[in-house]
Design a protein around this motif. Structure first.
Motif, PDB file in Angstrom:
ATOM      1  N   SER A  87       0.814  -1.208   0.000  1.00  0.00           N
ATOM      2  CA  SER A  87       0.000   0.000   0.000  1.00  0.00           C
ATOM      3  C   SER A  87       0.851   1.264   0.000  1.00  0.00           C
ATOM      4  N   GLU A  88       2.111   1.147   0.431  1.00  0.00           N
ATOM      5  CA  GLU A  88       2.994   2.299   0.484  1.00  0.00           C
ATOM      6  C   GLU A  88       3.831   2.428  -0.789  1.00  0.00           C
ATOM      7  N   ILE A  89       3.648   1.511  -1.708  1.00  0.00           N
ATOM      8  CA  ILE A  89       4.442   1.476  -2.925  1.00  0.00           C
ATOM      9  C   ILE A  89       3.578   1.925  -4.101  1.00  0.00           C
ATOM     10  N   ASP A  90       4.193   2.649  -5.018  1.00  0.00           N
ATOM     11  CA  ASP A  90       3.504   3.012  -6.250  1.00  0.00           C
ATOM     12  C   ASP A  90       3.529   1.794  -7.170  1.00  0.00           C
ATOM     13  N   ILE A  91       2.422   1.079  -7.254  1.00  0.00           N
ATOM     14  CA  ILE A  91       2.381  -0.158  -8.020  1.00  0.00           C
ATOM     15  C   ILE A  91       2.431   0.089  -9.527  1.00  0.00           C
ATOM     16  N   TYR A  92       2.355   1.354  -9.922  1.00  0.00           N
ATOM     17  CA  TYR A  92       2.446   1.690 -11.349  1.00  0.00           C
ATOM     18  C   TYR A  92       3.828   2.220 -11.731  1.00  0.00           C
ATOM     19  N   ASP A  93       4.725   2.273 -10.776  1.00  0.00           N
ATOM     20  CA  ASP A  93       6.087   2.675 -11.073  1.00  0.00           C
ATOM     21  C   ASP A  93       6.708   1.643 -12.021  1.00  0.00           C
ATOM     22  N   PRO A  94       7.313   2.079 -13.117  1.00  0.00           N
ATOM     23  CA  PRO A  94       7.858   1.127 -14.096  1.00  0.00           C
ATOM     24  C   PRO A  94       8.819   0.103 -13.504  1.00  0.00           C
ATOM     25  N   ASP A  95       9.639   0.510 -12.561  1.00  0.00           N
ATOM     26  CA  ASP A  95      10.581  -0.430 -11.943  1.00  0.00           C
ATOM     27  C   ASP A  95       9.843  -1.503 -11.154  1.00  0.00           C
ATOM     28  N   TYR A  96       8.776  -1.096 -10.466  1.00  0.00           N
ATOM     29  CA  TYR A  96       7.993  -2.056  -9.682  1.00  0.00           C
ATOM     30  C   TYR A  96       7.329  -3.076 -10.607  1.00  0.00           C
ATOM     31  N   VAL A  97       6.724  -2.580 -11.702  1.00  0.00           N
ATOM     32  CA  VAL A  97       6.069  -3.458 -12.668  1.00  0.00           C
ATOM     33  C   VAL A  97       7.082  -4.414 -13.300  1.00  0.00           C
ATOM     34  N   ARG A  98       8.239  -3.874 -13.674  1.00  0.00           N
ATOM     35  CA  ARG A  98       9.284  -4.710 -14.280  1.00  0.00           C
ATOM     36  C   ARG A  98       9.677  -5.846 -13.351  1.00  0.00           C
ATOM     37  N   ASP A  99       9.887  -5.542 -12.071  1.00  0.00           N
ATOM     38  CA  ASP A  99      10.342  -6.556 -11.123  1.00  0.00           C
ATOM     39  C   ASP A  99       9.289  -7.649 -10.928  1.00  0.00           C
ATOM     40  N   ILE A 100       8.005  -7.261 -10.886  1.00  0.00           N
ATOM     41  CA  ILE A 100       6.942  -8.251 -10.748  1.00  0.00           C
ATOM     42  C   ILE A 100       6.986  -9.252 -11.893  1.00  0.00           C
ATOM     43  N   PHE A 101       7.048  -8.737 -13.112  1.00  0.00           N
ATOM     44  CA  PHE A 101       6.981  -9.628 -14.264  1.00  0.00           C
ATOM     45  C   PHE A 101       8.287 -10.372 -14.501  1.00  0.00           C
ATOM     46  N   ASP A 102       9.406  -9.829 -14.051  1.00  0.00           N
ATOM     47  CA  ASP A 102      10.643 -10.605 -14.082  1.00  0.00           C
ATOM     48  C   ASP A 102      10.515 -11.848 -13.210  1.00  0.00           C
ATOM     49  N   ARG A 103       9.957 -11.661 -12.022  1.00  0.00           N
ATOM     50  CA  ARG A 103       9.813 -12.800 -11.117  1.00  0.00           C
ATOM     51  C   ARG A 103       8.768 -13.802 -11.618  1.00  0.00           C
ATOM     52  N   CYS A 104       7.766 -13.308 -12.334  1.00  0.00           N
ATOM     53  CA  CYS A 104       6.690 -14.168 -12.823  1.00  0.00           C
ATOM     54  C   CYS A 104       7.033 -14.876 -14.133  1.00  0.00           C
ATOM     55  N   SER A 105       8.061 -14.431 -14.810  1.00  0.00           N
ATOM     56  CA  SER A 105       8.249 -14.791 -16.216  1.00  0.00           C
ATOM     57  C   SER A 105       8.304 -16.292 -16.485  1.00  0.00           C
ATOM     58  N   ASP A 106       8.975 -17.057 -15.616  1.00  0.00           N
ATOM     59  CA  ASP A 106       9.140 -18.483 -15.886  1.00  0.00           C
ATOM     60  C   ASP A 106       7.819 -19.244 -15.874  1.00  0.00           C
ATOM     61  N   LYS A 107       6.882 -18.799 -15.027  1.00  0.00           N
ATOM     62  CA  LYS A 107       5.624 -19.529 -14.874  1.00  0.00           C
ATOM     63  C   LYS A 107       4.432 -18.758 -15.442  1.00  0.00           C
ATOM     64  N   TYR A 108       4.689 -17.611 -16.046  1.00  0.00           N
ATOM     65  CA  TYR A 108       3.593 -16.728 -16.456  1.00  0.00           C
ATOM     66  C   TYR A 108       2.665 -17.393 -17.467  1.00  0.00           C
ATOM     67  N   ILE A 109       3.212 -18.055 -18.464  1.00  0.00           N
ATOM     68  CA  ILE A 109       2.389 -18.622 -19.531  1.00  0.00           C
ATOM     69  C   ILE A 109       1.428 -19.663 -18.974  1.00  0.00           C
ATOM     70  N   ALA A 110       1.963 -20.619 -18.215  1.00  0.00           N
ATOM     71  CA  ALA A 110       1.118 -21.681 -17.665  1.00  0.00           C
ATOM     72  C   ALA A 110       0.101 -21.123 -16.685  1.00  0.00           C
TER      73      ALA A 110
END
Length: 241
Positions: free
Chosen positions: A3-26
């Motif tokens: 709640s204290e983080i800007d979830i639309y900050d490009p760096d935040y979004v990038r980090d989320i999808f980097d961590r998700c990338s291996d399992k994102y498709i499935a």
């Protein structure tokens, strides 16, 4: 805390999808009960591209799941330039390329809103499930970019998971997003609540109607559409000649 983080900050979004990338498709395919693939196909159909040699952009391209639909429906597409901020998703997309389509796809690893894509450089712009990671101000910049890169007569299509307000079974859809998906992630993927952010982004996003208005304000001809009772929404249209 989130709640204290800007979830639309490009760096935040990038980090989320980097961590998700291996399992994102499935994860996205199974947990959407296959609807994401249906909606990607429908997004490609909304482009309604003409004949002739075509080139365009896939913005917030992720792992490139829309490419097979595009190239099957429009074999006259000569090149797709994929733009995505996540190196992890970018790497995953590279590993998915088939030899027969690799020569048609290039990559720009960049924040799309900060990219310097040339004016009038594309016949089409497509994007699937990337709108929700932007706030209103970012949507306005994205609309300007779409108008900027399209040639006169160029086409665009976007689709996004949405909040089906007014649908009788909205409660079940939200339960799936906010309860089932985090539970699946916690028990099966042992993730860091990254996939569960999809539910938060989707409900914050609402639907694509606001983005449609922003595109119209940029001088584009726009059609707004809803899919499966509003569980997804999209926009399509063209740049006047």
């Amino acid at each position: 805390m989130t709640s204290e983080i800007d979830i639309y900050d490009p760096d935040y979004v990038r980090d989320i999808f980097d961590r998700c990338s291996d399992k994102y498709i499935a994860f996205s395919t199974i947990c959407s009960l296959g609807f994401t693939e249906i909606w990607r196909r429908q997004c490609a159909e909304m482009l309604e591209l003409s004949s002739g040699d075509l080139k365009g952009y896939d913005l917030m391209a992720g792992t490139g799941e829309v490419w097979p639909h595009l190239l099957k429906q429009y074999p006259n597409i000569q090149s797709i330039c994929a733009v995505d901020i996540s190196p992890g998703m970018h790497k995953r997309a590279l590993s998915r390329l088939h030899e027969m389509r690799a020569h048609k796809i290039s990559f720009i690893e960049d924040n799309v809103l900060a990219s310097e894509l040339p004016a009038s450089s594309s016949d089409f712009v497509v994007s699937t499930f990337g709108l929700k990671t932007f706030n209103h101000e970012q949507h306005a910049k994205l609309a300007e970019l779409v108008s900027h890169v399209l040639k006169p007569g160029g086409r665009f299509a976007f689709i996004e998971a949405s909040d089906p307000k007014g649908w009788w079974f909205r409660w079940l859809y939200l339960f799936h997003l906010k309860t089932v998906l985090p539970l699946v992630e916690k028990t099966l993927l042992r993730g860091a609540q990254d996939f569960s952010m999809i539910g938060r982004y989707s409900t914050n996003f609402g639907n694509a109607a606001g983005f449609a208005t922003l595109l119209e304000q940029c001088g584009l001809e726009v059609s707004y559409r809803k899919f499966f009772f509003g569980c997804a929404s999209g926009v399509c249209g063209s740049k006047p000649r």
